[in-house]
Design a protein around this motif. Structure first.
Motif, PDB file in Angstrom:
ATOM      1  N   VAL A  58       0.948  -1.194  -0.010  1.00 43.78           N
ATOM      2  CA  VAL A  58      -0.032   0.008  -0.066  1.00 43.78           C
ATOM      3  C   VAL A  58       0.710   1.175   0.031  1.00 43.78           C
ATOM      4  O   VAL A  58       2.147   1.240   0.549  1.00 43.78           O
ATOM      5  N   PRO A  59       0.458   2.430  -0.566  1.00 43.48           N
ATOM      6  CA  PRO A  59      -0.900   2.622  -1.088  1.00 43.48           C
ATOM      7  C   PRO A  59      -1.218   2.173  -2.676  1.00 43.48           C
ATOM      8  O   PRO A  59      -0.082   2.267  -3.090  1.00 43.48           O
ATOM      9  N   VAL A  60      -2.313   2.123  -2.788  1.00 40.52           N
ATOM     10  CA  VAL A  60      -2.887   2.172  -4.344  1.00 40.52           C
ATOM     11  C   VAL A  60      -3.913   3.285  -4.357  1.00 40.52           C
ATOM     12  O   VAL A  60      -4.752   3.497  -3.428  1.00 40.52           O
ATOM     13  N   LEU A  61      -3.851   4.181  -5.386  1.00 39.49           N
ATOM     14  CA  LEU A  61      -4.735   5.265  -5.556  1.00 39.49           C
ATOM     15  C   LEU A  61      -5.523   4.765  -6.871  1.00 39.49           C
ATOM     16  O   LEU A  61      -4.770   4.664  -7.787  1.00 39.49           O
ATOM     17  N   ARG A  62      -6.778   4.634  -6.844  1.00 40.43           N
ATOM     18  CA  ARG A  62      -7.706   4.605  -8.316  1.00 40.43           C
ATOM     19  C   ARG A  62      -8.403   5.921  -8.594  1.00 40.43           C
ATOM     20  O   ARG A  62      -8.936   6.473  -7.651  1.00 40.43           O
ATOM     21  N   ASP A  63      -7.963   6.342  -9.844  1.00 41.39           N
ATOM     22  CA  ASP A  63      -8.525   7.505 -10.174  1.00 41.39           C
ATOM     23  C   ASP A  63      -9.406   7.042 -11.268  1.00 41.39           C
ATOM     24  O   ASP A  63      -8.788   6.935 -12.450  1.00 41.39           O
ATOM     25  N   GLY A  64     -10.813   6.898 -11.071  1.00 44.99           N
ATOM     26  CA  GLY A  64     -11.442   6.469 -12.304  1.00 44.99           C
ATOM     27  C   GLY A  64     -11.051   4.969 -12.683  1.00 44.99           C
ATOM     28  O   GLY A  64     -10.990   3.996 -11.502  1.00 44.99           O
ATOM     29  N   VAL A  67      -5.197   3.034 -12.225  1.00 43.77           N
ATOM     30  CA  VAL A  67      -4.467   2.538 -11.113  1.00 43.77           C
ATOM     31  C   VAL A  67      -2.948   3.028 -10.729  1.00 43.77           C
ATOM     32  O   VAL A  67      -2.390   2.847 -11.723  1.00 43.77           O
ATOM     33  N   LEU A  68      -2.847   3.603  -9.558  1.00 45.88           N
ATOM     34  CA  LEU A  68      -1.384   4.157  -9.237  1.00 45.88           C
ATOM     35  C   LEU A  68      -1.006   3.798  -8.089  1.00 45.88           C
ATOM     36  O   LEU A  68      -1.611   3.333  -7.207  1.00 45.88           O
ATOM     37  N   THR A  69       0.350   3.305  -8.162  1.00 48.83           N
ATOM     38  CA  THR A  69       0.984   2.536  -6.928  1.00 48.83           C
ATOM     39  C   THR A  69       2.522   3.572  -6.726  1.00 48.83           C
ATOM     40  O   THR A  69       2.665   4.466  -7.401  1.00 48.83           O
ATOM     41  N   GLN A  70       2.952   3.412  -5.609  1.00 46.58           N
ATOM     42  CA  GLN A  70       4.105   4.000  -5.131  1.00 46.58           C
ATOM     43  C   GLN A  70       3.845   5.666  -4.635  1.00 46.58           C
ATOM     44  O   GLN A  70       3.326   6.484  -5.299  1.00 46.58           O
ATOM     45  N   SER A  71       3.750   5.685  -3.363  1.00 45.20           N
ATOM     46  CA  SER A  71       3.408   6.876  -2.724  1.00 45.20           C
ATOM     47  C   SER A  71       3.966   8.202  -3.436  1.00 45.20           C
ATOM     48  O   SER A  71       3.135   9.214  -3.516  1.00 45.20           O
ATOM     49  N   LEU A  72       5.122   8.400  -3.677  1.00 38.58           N
ATOM     50  CA  LEU A  72       5.730   9.420  -4.340  1.00 38.58           C
ATOM     51  C   LEU A  72       5.157   9.803  -5.747  1.00 38.58           C
ATOM     52  O   LEU A  72       4.792  10.812  -6.180  1.00 38.58           O
ATOM     53  N   GLU A  76       2.806  13.126  -6.659  1.00 39.46           N
ATOM     54  CA  GLU A  76       3.232  13.788  -8.149  1.00 39.46           C
ATOM     55  C   GLU A  76       2.097  13.765  -9.072  1.00 39.46           C
ATOM     56  O   GLU A  76       1.930  14.886  -9.858  1.00 39.46           O
ATOM     57  N   TYR A  77       1.456  12.647  -9.257  1.00 39.60           N
ATOM     58  CA  TYR A  77       0.326  12.494 -10.182  1.00 39.60           C
ATOM     59  C   TYR A  77      -0.783  13.625  -9.621  1.00 39.60           C
ATOM     60  O   TYR A  77      -1.256  14.143 -10.618  1.00 39.60           O
ATOM     61  N   LEU A  78      -0.966  13.352  -8.257  1.00 39.91           N
ATOM     62  CA  LEU A  78      -2.268  14.506  -7.796  1.00 39.91           C
ATOM     63  C   LEU A  78      -1.506  15.902  -8.143  1.00 39.91           C
ATOM     64  O   LEU A  78      -2.367  16.952  -8.513  1.00 39.91           O
ATOM     65  N   GLU A  79      -0.381  16.221  -8.103  1.00 36.89           N
ATOM     66  CA  GLU A  79       0.254  17.555  -8.121  1.00 36.89           C
ATOM     67  C   GLU A  79       0.061  18.023  -9.717  1.00 36.89           C
ATOM     68  O   GLU A  79      -0.467  19.273  -9.850  1.00 36.89           O
ATOM     69  N   GLU A  80       0.271  17.277 -10.539  1.00 36.82           N
ATOM     70  CA  GLU A  80       0.094  17.209 -11.963  1.00 36.82           C
ATOM     71  C   GLU A  80      -1.373  17.300 -12.352  1.00 36.82           C
ATOM     72  O   GLU A  80      -1.833  18.262 -13.204  1.00 36.82           O
ATOM     73  N   THR A  81      -2.393  16.713 -11.938  1.00 37.34           N
ATOM     74  CA  THR A  81      -3.794  16.741 -12.477  1.00 37.34           C
ATOM     75  C   THR A  81      -4.636  17.492 -11.645  1.00 37.34           C
ATOM     76  O   THR A  81      -5.822  17.875 -11.885  1.00 37.34           O
ATOM     77  N   ARG A  82      -4.165  17.614 -10.055  1.00 36.87           N
ATOM     78  CA  ARG A  82      -4.936  18.615  -9.361  1.00 36.87           C
ATOM     79  C   ARG A  82      -3.894  19.691  -8.673  1.00 36.87           C
ATOM     80  O   ARG A  82      -3.629  19.499  -7.517  1.00 36.87           O
ATOM     81  N   PRO A  85      -4.237  23.301  -3.817  1.00 37.75           N
ATOM     82  CA  PRO A  85      -2.866  24.063  -3.780  1.00 37.75           C
ATOM     83  C   PRO A  85      -1.707  23.293  -4.026  1.00 37.75           C
ATOM     84  O   PRO A  85      -1.775  22.102  -3.837  1.00 37.75           O
ATOM     85  N   PRO A  86      -0.678  23.726  -4.502  1.00 40.13           N
ATOM     86  CA  PRO A  86       0.648  22.899  -4.775  1.00 40.13           C
ATOM     87  C   PRO A  86       1.176  22.325  -3.565  1.00 40.13           C
ATOM     88  O   PRO A  86       1.289  22.824  -2.514  1.00 40.13           O
ATOM     89  N   LEU A  87       1.745  21.312  -4.199  1.00 40.70           N
ATOM     90  CA  LEU A  87       2.586  20.613  -2.854  1.00 40.70           C
ATOM     91  C   LEU A  87       4.179  20.780  -3.248  1.00 40.70           C
ATOM     92  O   LEU A  87       5.074  20.422  -2.497  1.00 40.70           O
ATOM     93  N   LEU A  88       4.576  21.178  -4.412  1.00 37.23           N
ATOM     94  CA  LEU A  88       5.735  21.740  -5.045  1.00 37.23           C
ATOM     95  C   LEU A  88       5.911  23.086  -5.177  1.00 37.23           C
ATOM     96  O   LEU A  88       4.939  23.605  -5.578  1.00 37.23           O
TER      97      LEU A  88
END
Length: 218
Positions: A58-64, A67-72, A76-82, A85-88
């Motif tokens: 874990v974790p796994v994030l499903r976006d629709g 399926v995404l794996t690996q926390s970092l 980073e995927y969330l940062e690019e798609t949402r 507010p920024p994390l970077l």
């Protein structure tokens, strides 16, 4: 609100904890699916979960349907798609600094102390508990000493790891400090880390992500 997101998580997993913080900082709603890493021999080894994540982690994030794996990678995927507010940070040098701090935890401290490593020590090599604990504490202490020095010496360190807004490095730091307390590591030598932790825990995004606040906490 983003009801399309589903997070497969274990309440005490520091990698899942990172992602919970990131989701909360971005104000994203998500469904949570508990995956107990110890019960039933480890639910991450069940065939349905292995099909989802062959690494059995874990974790796994499903976006629709994605399926995404690996926390970092997930953060980073969330940062690019949402992105808000920024994390970077906005600048390349700042992003490199934050990623280095995050990877210090996620790539250099955490993997050495992960559950599967400790289980291997126990089951394959029959390493006594006291020696396993010494291993954990040694690598946490080494990593925290480096991170303390990096943060204390930099003018880029603010209320949080980078400036005065929480970000990716803070998402990684807080779960590792939680682990350190579980193993009773003396944190007196790391005042900058503890100061940043205290600032983070004043925010609801961090508080809500804490292991004891998860529905599968036991």
């Amino acid at each position: 609100m983003d009801a399309a997101l589903t997070l497969y998580s274990y309440w005490r997993s520091s990698a899942a904890y990172r992602v919970r913080i990131g989701l909360n900082l971005k104000g994203l709603d998500y469904a949570l699916v508990p995956v107990h890493l110890v019960r039933d021999g480890g639910q991450q080894h069940a065939p349905d979960y292995v099909a989802l994540n062959p690494q059995q982690l874990v974790p796994v994030l499903r976006d629709g349907e994605r399926v995404l794996t690996q926390s970092l990678a997930i953060l980073e995927y969330l940062e690019e798609t949402r992105p808000q507010p920024p994390l970077l940070p906005a600048d390349a040098a700042g992003r490199a600094r934050v990623r280095a701090l995050a990877q210090l935890v996620a790539c250099d401290i955490h993997p050495l102390n992960n559950l599967r490593v400790l289980q291997f020590f126990d089951r394959q090599w029959h390493v006594p508990q006291a020696e396993r604990d010494d291993w954990v504490l040694h690598w946490m202490r080494e990593g925290f000493a480096a991170m303390e020095a990096m943060l204390a010496a930099s003018a880029d360190t603010g209320r949080y790891c980078h400036g005065d807004a929480p970000g990716l490095a803070d998402c990684c730091l807080l779960p590792q400090l939680y682990n350190a307390r579980r193993f009773k590591l003396d944190l007196d030598a790391f005042p900058t880390l503890r100061r940043i932790e205290a600032a983070c825990l004043q925010l609801s995004a961090f508080d809500a992500a804490r292991p004891e606040n998860q529905p599968d906490a036991a």
